[in-house]
Design a protein around this motif. Structure first.
Motif, PDB file in Angstrom:
ATOM      1  N   SER A  56       0.813  -1.221   0.000  1.00 24.73           N
ATOM      2  CA  SER A  56       0.000   0.000   0.000  1.00 24.73           C
ATOM      3  C   SER A  56       0.846   1.271   0.000  1.00 24.73           C
ATOM      4  O   SER A  56       0.313   2.374   0.042  1.00 24.73           O
ATOM      5  CB  SER A  56      -0.975  -0.001   1.172  1.00 24.73           C
ATOM      6  OG  SER A  56      -0.289  -0.158   2.384  1.00 24.73           O
ATOM      7  N   GLY A  57       2.161   1.103  -0.054  1.00 25.47           N
ATOM      8  CA  GLY A  57       3.029   2.269  -0.238  1.00 25.47           C
ATOM      9  C   GLY A  57       3.419   2.998   1.040  1.00 25.47           C
ATOM     10  O   GLY A  57       4.077   4.032   0.988  1.00 25.47           O
ATOM     11  N   ILE A  58       3.009   2.454   2.185  1.00 24.56           N
ATOM     12  CA  ILE A  58       3.359   3.103   3.452  1.00 24.56           C
ATOM     13  C   ILE A  58       4.844   2.912   3.761  1.00 24.56           C
ATOM     14  O   ILE A  58       5.525   3.840   4.201  1.00 24.56           O
ATOM     15  CB  ILE A  58       2.532   2.508   4.626  1.00 24.56           C
ATOM     16  CG1 ILE A  58       1.041   2.510   4.330  1.00 24.56           C
ATOM     17  CG2 ILE A  58       2.848   3.227   5.935  1.00 24.56           C
ATOM     18  CD1 ILE A  58       0.375   3.851   4.405  1.00 24.56           C
ATOM     19  N   TYR A  59       5.320   1.678   3.550  1.00 23.07           N
ATOM     20  CA  TYR A  59       6.742   1.369   3.740  1.00 23.07           C
ATOM     21  C   TYR A  59       7.323   0.875   2.422  1.00 23.07           C
ATOM     22  O   TYR A  59       7.293  -0.324   2.150  1.00 23.07           O
ATOM     23  CB  TYR A  59       6.931   0.240   4.770  1.00 23.07           C
ATOM     24  CG  TYR A  59       6.496   0.524   6.170  1.00 23.07           C
ATOM     25  CD1 TYR A  59       6.571   1.800   6.728  1.00 23.07           C
ATOM     26  CD2 TYR A  59       6.042  -0.515   6.969  1.00 23.07           C
ATOM     27  CE1 TYR A  59       6.177   2.019   8.036  1.00 23.07           C
ATOM     28  CE2 TYR A  59       5.651  -0.293   8.285  1.00 23.07           C
ATOM     29  CZ  TYR A  59       5.719   0.973   8.803  1.00 23.07           C
ATOM     30  OH  TYR A  59       5.334   1.188  10.094  1.00 23.07           O
ATOM     31  N   PRO A  60       7.845   1.759   1.596  1.00 22.47           N
ATOM     32  CA  PRO A  60       8.432   1.301   0.331  1.00 22.47           C
ATOM     33  C   PRO A  60       9.526   0.257   0.608  1.00 22.47           C
ATOM     34  O   PRO A  60      10.251   0.363   1.600  1.00 22.47           O
ATOM     35  CB  PRO A  60       9.032   2.582  -0.252  1.00 22.47           C
ATOM     36  CG  PRO A  60       8.252   3.688   0.381  1.00 22.47           C
ATOM     37  CD  PRO A  60       7.907   3.202   1.760  1.00 22.47           C
ATOM     38  N   VAL A  61       9.623  -0.753  -0.241  1.00 23.77           N
ATOM     39  CA  VAL A  61      10.567  -1.845  -0.002  1.00 23.77           C
ATOM     40  C   VAL A  61      12.007  -1.382  -0.258  1.00 23.77           C
ATOM     41  O   VAL A  61      12.252  -0.423  -0.987  1.00 23.77           O
ATOM     42  CB  VAL A  61      10.244  -3.069  -0.885  1.00 23.77           C
ATOM     43  CG1 VAL A  61       8.844  -3.579  -0.556  1.00 23.77           C
ATOM     44  CG2 VAL A  61      10.372  -2.739  -2.368  1.00 23.77           C
ATOM     45  N   ASP A  62      12.965  -2.077   0.377  1.00 18.96           N
ATOM     46  CA  ASP A  62      14.379  -1.791   0.136  1.00 18.96           C
ATOM     47  C   ASP A  62      14.824  -2.413  -1.181  1.00 18.96           C
ATOM     48  O   ASP A  62      15.622  -1.839  -1.910  1.00 18.96           O
ATOM     49  CB  ASP A  62      15.241  -2.366   1.275  1.00 18.96           C
ATOM     50  CG  ASP A  62      14.914  -1.737   2.617  1.00 18.96           C
ATOM     51  OD1 ASP A  62      14.424  -0.584   2.619  1.00 18.96           O
ATOM     52  OD2 ASP A  62      15.133  -2.398   3.650  1.00 18.96           O
ATOM     53  N   SER A  63      14.341  -3.600  -1.454  1.00 14.69           N
ATOM     54  CA  SER A  63      14.683  -4.251  -2.718  1.00 14.69           C
ATOM     55  C   SER A  63      13.594  -5.247  -3.086  1.00 14.69           C
ATOM     56  O   SER A  63      12.762  -5.615  -2.247  1.00 14.69           O
ATOM     57  CB  SER A  63      16.032  -4.967  -2.595  1.00 14.69           C
ATOM     58  OG  SER A  63      16.002  -5.855  -1.513  1.00 14.69           O
ATOM     59  N   GLY A  64      13.634  -5.657  -4.352  1.00 12.27           N
ATOM     60  CA  GLY A  64      12.628  -6.602  -4.826  1.00 12.27           C
ATOM     61  C   GLY A  64      11.932  -6.057  -6.058  1.00 12.27           C
ATOM     62  O   GLY A  64      12.101  -4.891  -6.418  1.00 12.27           O
ATOM     63  N   THR A  65      11.173  -6.926  -6.681  1.00 14.83           N
ATOM     64  CA  THR A  65      10.477  -6.565  -7.908  1.00 14.83           C
ATOM     65  C   THR A  65       8.972  -6.603  -7.665  1.00 14.83           C
ATOM     66  O   THR A  65       8.471  -7.537  -7.045  1.00 14.83           O
ATOM     67  CB  THR A  65      10.810  -7.592  -9.019  1.00 14.83           C
ATOM     68  OG1 THR A  65      12.229  -7.628  -9.170  1.00 14.83           O
ATOM     69  CG2 THR A  65      10.170  -7.195 -10.339  1.00 14.83           C
ATOM     70  N   ILE A  66       8.290  -5.573  -8.130  1.00 16.24           N
ATOM     71  CA  ILE A  66       6.830  -5.533  -8.026  1.00 16.24           C
ATOM     72  C   ILE A  66       6.262  -5.418  -9.434  1.00 16.24           C
ATOM     73  O   ILE A  66       6.666  -4.535 -10.201  1.00 16.24           O
ATOM     74  CB  ILE A  66       6.358  -4.334  -7.173  1.00 16.24           C
ATOM     75  CG1 ILE A  66       7.045  -4.344  -5.801  1.00 16.24           C
ATOM     76  CG2 ILE A  66       4.844  -4.347  -7.026  1.00 16.24           C
ATOM     77  CD1 ILE A  66       6.712  -3.150  -4.921  1.00 16.24           C
ATOM     78  N   PRO A  78       1.717   5.965  -0.935  1.00 12.24           N
ATOM     79  CA  PRO A  78       0.313   5.552  -1.007  1.00 12.24           C
ATOM     80  C   PRO A  78      -0.365   5.968  -2.317  1.00 12.24           C
ATOM     81  O   PRO A  78      -1.248   5.246  -2.809  1.00 12.24           O
ATOM     82  CB  PRO A  78      -0.325   6.270   0.189  1.00 12.24           C
ATOM     83  CG  PRO A  78       0.792   6.515   1.140  1.00 12.24           C
ATOM     84  CD  PRO A  78       2.004   6.731   0.304  1.00 12.24           C
ATOM     85  N   GLN A  79       0.071   7.093  -2.893  1.00 14.99           N
ATOM     86  CA  GLN A  79      -0.556   7.521  -4.156  1.00 14.99           C
ATOM     87  C   GLN A  79      -0.258   6.541  -5.278  1.00 14.99           C
ATOM     88  O   GLN A  79      -1.094   6.312  -6.143  1.00 14.99           O
ATOM     89  CB  GLN A  79      -0.084   8.911  -4.604  1.00 14.99           C
ATOM     90  CG  GLN A  79       0.253   9.893  -3.509  1.00 14.99           C
ATOM     91  CD  GLN A  79       1.645   9.647  -2.934  1.00 14.99           C
ATOM     92  OE1 GLN A  79       1.812   8.881  -1.988  1.00 14.99           O
ATOM     93  NE2 GLN A  79       2.643  10.295  -3.493  1.00 14.99           N
TER      94      GLN A  79
END
Ligand SMILES: Nc1ncnc2c1ncn2[C@@H]1O[C@H](COP(=O)(O)OP(=O)(O)O)[C@@H](O)[C@H]1O
Ligand SMILES: [Mg+2]
Length: 272
Positions: A56-66, A78-79
């Motif tokens: 939901s964008g509250i805690y952007p990830v450090d690494s990984g693919t979305i 969140p936007q």
């Protein structure tokens, strides 16, 4: 089967997230398809809420693919998530007690969409649309003009969920939607979750209650201590197996080898 060639709405791989010294998520994968309910389970501290907040964008990830509908995206706020069509219903629901149902369904939206069609939405249209969506989802409330303060926990939860799909969202994230509810209200909310799925939404539900999980989930993703354990078909995995996977215990001998594997560093089994 055709299902194997479908593209998930949301697909995450290699997701890691650290808070200072705490590795909340490490190399986690997760996916959800249209028209299914995926339950996210794990003991306290497993990383469930962190994963939901990453989506939901509250805690952007450090690494990984979305990936969203097959293409790489980044969710850094969140936007970004709401722009893709991801809605989140948090435990506190973020409803305003002193406002009625219609006002709550539209809360903040007028401001968020200062221009365009929504800017000129009037009270009558809002009420009409509120009644439509609540009827469509069979949400039973006294009236759309009832103040939230006068409603039961189940009704509040239902209003919060209805709000999440009022805006054409494709994925709905529910963090412990039944935690504070009694039996009858829980059933109402779980029925609503099923209707969202039947409408084609991808629903992700966190729950501590495995009875709820088995009541609604098509697939169950297990996390343990921030790591991905596996994803299991809810029709074939047992409650005992899920508990064992959550706690890291070896599933009992009596399961005749049908226990899903995935722990101990072996390749997690993903069943669809
Ligand atoms: N904002 C934060 N700051 C520091 N640590 C956090 C934060 N959020 C979560 N954590 C830590 O990350 C780990 C995973 O937490 P969480 O995602 O809340 O697990 P769950 O929802 O499965 O109980 C825990 O060790 C928790 O203490
Ligand atoms: Mg949590």
């Amino acid at each position: 089967m055709a299902i194997a060639t479908r593209t998930p709405l949301l697909e995450m791989t290699g997701i890691s997230k650290r808070f200072g010294a705490v590795q909340a998520l490490y190399d986690v994968r997760f996916d959800v398809y249209a028209g299914e309910v995926v339950a996210l389970v794990g003991d306290n501290g497993a990383g469930k809420s962190t994963l939901i907040k990453a989506i939901s964008g509250i805690y952007p990830v450090d690494s990984g693919t979305i990936r969203w509908e097959g293409r790489d995206v980044s969710i850094s706020g969140p936007q970004d998530a709401s722009g893709l069509g991801i809605a989140t219903v948090y435990q506190d629901l973020a409803l305003c007690d002193n406002l009625d149902v219609v006002a709550n369904l539209y809360l903040g939206r007028e401001m968020a969409s200062g221009v365009g069609a929504l800017a000129i939405i009037d009270e009558v249209t809002m009420e009409k649309r509120a009644i439509e969506v609540l009827r469509r989802l069979s949400v039973k409330i006294p009236s759309v003009r009832t103040r939230i303060a006068l409603m039961s926990g189940g009704q509040r939860q239902s209003v919060a969920v209805a709000r999440s799909v009022l805006w054409e969202n494709k994925v709905v994230l529910l963090d412990e939607p039944t935690a504070a509810l009694g039996v009858a209200q829980t059933k109402e909310v779980l029925d609503l979750v099923k209707r969202l799925r039947d409408e084609g939404h991808g629903v992700v539900i966190i729950s501590h209650n495995l009875a709820d999980v088995f009541e609604v989930a098509d697939r169950i993703t297990v996390l343990r201590l921030g790591r991905y354990v596996g994803t299991y078909d809810a029709r074939t995995v047992s409650r005992e197996q899920v508990v064992a996977l959550m706690t890291g215990a070896v599933p009992g001998e009596t399961n005749e080898g049908s226990a899903p594997s995935g722990g101990n560093g072996s390749t997690p089994v993903t069943i669809r």
